[in-house]
Write a protein that holds these residues in place. Sequence first.
Motif, mmCIF file in Angstrom:
data_model
loop_
_atom_site.group_PDB
_atom_site.id
_atom_site.type_symbol
_atom_site.label_atom_id
_atom_site.label_comp_id
_atom_site.label_asym_id
_atom_site.label_seq_id
_atom_site.Cartn_x
_atom_site.Cartn_y
_atom_site.Cartn_z
ATOM 1 N N THR A 56 12.247 -8.538 -0.163
ATOM 2 C CA THR A 56 13.493 -7.842 0.138
ATOM 3 C C THR A 56 13.342 -6.332 0.221
ATOM 4 O OG1 THR A 56 14.043 -7.889 -2.201
ATOM 5 C CG2 THR A 56 14.906 -9.678 -0.845
ATOM 6 N N ARG A 57 12.486 -5.765 -0.601
ATOM 7 C CA ARG A 57 12.338 -4.301 -0.629
ATOM 8 C C ARG A 57 10.864 -3.907 -0.675
ATOM 9 N NH1 ARG A 57 16.283 -1.530 -4.861
ATOM 10 N NH2 ARG A 57 14.766 -2.399 -6.333
ATOM 11 N N PRO A 58 10.157 -4.121 0.403
ATOM 12 C CA PRO A 58 8.721 -3.851 0.390
ATOM 13 C C PRO A 58 8.353 -2.389 0.154
ATOM 14 C CG PRO A 58 9.470 -4.279 2.616
ATOM 15 C CD PRO A 58 10.603 -4.631 1.705
ATOM 16 N N ALA A 59 9.248 -1.485 0.488
ATOM 17 C CA ALA A 59 8.941 -0.062 0.360
ATOM 18 C C ALA A 59 9.381 0.529 -0.973
ATOM 19 C CB ALA A 59 9.598 0.717 1.497
ATOM 20 N N SER A 60 9.962 -0.302 -1.832
ATOM 21 C CA SER A 60 10.477 0.211 -3.095
ATOM 22 C C SER A 60 9.379 0.201 -4.151
ATOM 23 C CB SER A 60 11.651 -0.650 -3.555
ATOM 24 O OG SER A 60 12.079 -0.251 -4.845
ATOM 25 N N MET A 61 8.801 1.350 -4.415
ATOM 26 C CA MET A 61 7.660 1.399 -5.328
ATOM 27 C C MET A 61 8.035 0.988 -6.740
ATOM 28 S SD MET A 61 7.106 5.502 -5.432
ATOM 29 C CE MET A 61 7.215 5.605 -3.647
ATOM 30 N N SER A 62 9.281 1.179 -7.124
ATOM 31 C CA SER A 62 9.689 0.816 -8.475
ATOM 32 C C SER A 62 9.710 -0.699 -8.684
ATOM 33 C CB SER A 62 11.059 1.399 -8.797
ATOM 34 O OG SER A 62 12.035 0.877 -7.921
ATOM 35 N N ASP A 63 9.700 -1.471 -7.598
ATOM 36 C CA ASP A 63 9.693 -2.925 -7.715
ATOM 37 C C ASP A 63 8.310 -3.484 -8.043
ATOM 38 O OD1 ASP A 63 12.206 -3.888 -5.184
ATOM 39 O OD2 ASP A 63 12.340 -2.812 -7.087
ATOM 40 N N TYR A 64 7.285 -2.708 -7.804
ATOM 41 C CA TYR A 64 5.930 -3.194 -8.027
ATOM 42 C C TYR A 64 5.561 -3.050 -9.505
ATOM 43 C CZ TYR A 64 5.406 -3.226 -2.957
ATOM 44 O OH TYR A 64 5.546 -3.488 -1.620
ATOM 45 N N THR A 65 4.865 -4.035 -10.019
ATOM 46 C CA THR A 65 4.571 -4.066 -11.458
ATOM 47 C C THR A 65 3.102 -3.806 -11.787
ATOM 48 O OG1 THR A 65 4.283 -6.453 -11.272
ATOM 49 C CG2 THR A 65 6.460 -5.661 -11.932
ATOM 50 N N HIS A 66 2.243 -3.902 -10.795
ATOM 51 C CA HIS A 66 0.815 -3.704 -11.036
ATOM 52 C C HIS A 66 0.265 -2.761 -9.979
ATOM 53 C CE1 HIS A 66 1.814 -7.594 -12.857
ATOM 54 N NE2 HIS A 66 0.839 -7.364 -13.717
ATOM 55 N N TRP A 106 0.860 -1.182 0.000
ATOM 56 C CA TRP A 106 0.000 0.000 0.000
ATOM 57 C C TRP A 106 0.897 1.233 0.000
ATOM 58 C CZ3 TRP A 106 -5.182 0.420 -0.615
ATOM 59 C CH2 TRP A 106 -5.985 -0.719 -0.379
ATOM 60 N N PHE A 107 0.548 2.166 -0.844
ATOM 61 C CA PHE A 107 1.236 3.441 -0.912
ATOM 62 C C PHE A 107 0.186 4.544 -0.869
ATOM 63 C CE2 PHE A 107 5.538 2.071 -2.039
ATOM 64 C CZ PHE A 107 5.300 0.764 -2.408
ATOM 65 N N ARG A 108 0.621 5.740 -0.562
ATOM 66 C CA ARG A 108 -0.320 6.859 -0.558
ATOM 67 C C ARG A 108 0.367 8.110 -1.081
ATOM 68 N NH1 ARG A 108 -0.721 7.565 6.035
ATOM 69 N NH2 ARG A 108 1.319 8.568 6.345
ATOM 70 N N GLN A 109 -0.480 9.002 -1.581
ATOM 71 C CA GLN A 109 0.033 10.278 -2.068
ATOM 72 C C GLN A 109 -0.843 11.382 -1.525
ATOM 73 O OE1 GLN A 109 0.381 10.680 -6.353
ATOM 74 N NE2 GLN A 109 2.089 12.103 -6.067
ATOM 75 N N ALA A 110 -0.242 12.213 -0.706
ATOM 76 C CA ALA A 110 -0.933 13.375 -0.167
ATOM 77 C C ALA A 110 -0.872 14.516 -1.176
ATOM 78 C CB ALA A 110 -0.291 13.800 1.149
ATOM 79 N N PRO A 111 -1.788 15.459 -1.105
ATOM 80 C CA PRO A 111 -1.779 16.582 -2.046
ATOM 81 C C PRO A 111 -0.444 17.301 -2.048
ATOM 82 C CG PRO A 111 -3.806 16.571 -0.783
ATOM 83 C CD PRO A 111 -2.927 15.517 -0.184
ATOM 84 N N GLY A 112 0.131 17.442 -3.226
ATOM 85 C CA GLY A 112 1.382 18.165 -3.365
ATOM 86 C C GLY A 112 2.618 17.419 -2.897
ATOM 87 N N LYS A 113 2.448 16.149 -2.551
ATOM 88 C CA LYS A 113 3.586 15.377 -2.053
ATOM 89 C C LYS A 113 3.828 14.152 -2.922
ATOM 90 C CE LYS A 113 3.225 16.810 2.773
ATOM 91 N NZ LYS A 113 3.192 16.359 4.196
ATOM 92 N N GLU A 114 4.974 13.537 -2.718
ATOM 93 C CA GLU A 114 5.311 12.354 -3.489
ATOM 94 C C GLU A 114 4.624 11.114 -2.911
ATOM 95 O OE1 GLU A 114 9.772 13.710 -5.005
ATOM 96 O OE2 GLU A 114 9.529 12.048 -3.601
ATOM 97 N N LEU A 115 4.585 10.109 -3.723
ATOM 98 C CA LEU A 115 4.050 8.825 -3.294
ATOM 99 C C LEU A 115 4.940 8.264 -2.175
ATOM 100 C CD1 LEU A 115 1.687 7.021 -4.366
ATOM 101 C CD2 LEU A 115 3.419 5.776 -5.674
ATOM 102 N N GLU A 116 4.313 7.739 -1.123
ATOM 103 C CA GLU A 116 5.095 7.188 -0.032
ATOM 104 C C GLU A 116 4.568 5.817 0.370
ATOM 105 O OE1 GLU A 116 4.970 9.124 3.751
ATOM 106 O OE2 GLU A 116 2.803 9.438 3.702
ATOM 107 N N PHE A 117 5.471 5.019 0.890
ATOM 108 C CA PHE A 117 5.153 3.669 1.344
ATOM 109 C C PHE A 117 4.324 3.729 2.618
ATOM 110 C CE2 PHE A 117 5.557 -0.735 2.176
ATOM 111 C CZ PHE A 117 5.951 -0.902 3.493
#
Length: 127
Positions: free
Chosen positions: A106-116, A36-47
């Motif tokens: 290994t890298r649950p917080a790495s958004m670039s690792d997710y494909t879908h 699960w990730f989230r993006q607050a207004p004006g901020k980057e996507l975060e784990f």
Amino acid sequence: QVQLVESGGGSVQAGGSLILSCKASGGTFSRYNIGWFRQAPGKELEFVSAISRSANTYYSDSTKGRFTISRDNDRKMVYLQMDSLTHEDTGVYFCAAVQTIITGFTRPASMSDYTHWGQGTQVTVSS
């Protein structure tokens, strides 16, 4: 290929709770790590949180102790129980998946690792 649909977002007062759901279709769900990730207004996507195919769980520092992630492989669902919500939890919440042949994550917080990725669900916490 797995498709993901989030639901359960809404508006809640600070201190309240919400349960987000991520419904998967297609693919062999039990082979996927889910985040699960989230993006607050004006901020980057975060784990926010993640759960491995073997049900190991991971949390960001800001959600640890307040959020609980779980999965139901039979229903192809992942849930995010969010308690003690604060205004800082406001944002669009996305679930994401990555298929893996290993049980570890290994890298649950790495958004670039997710494909879908799902389309997201809005969570608004009023203070």
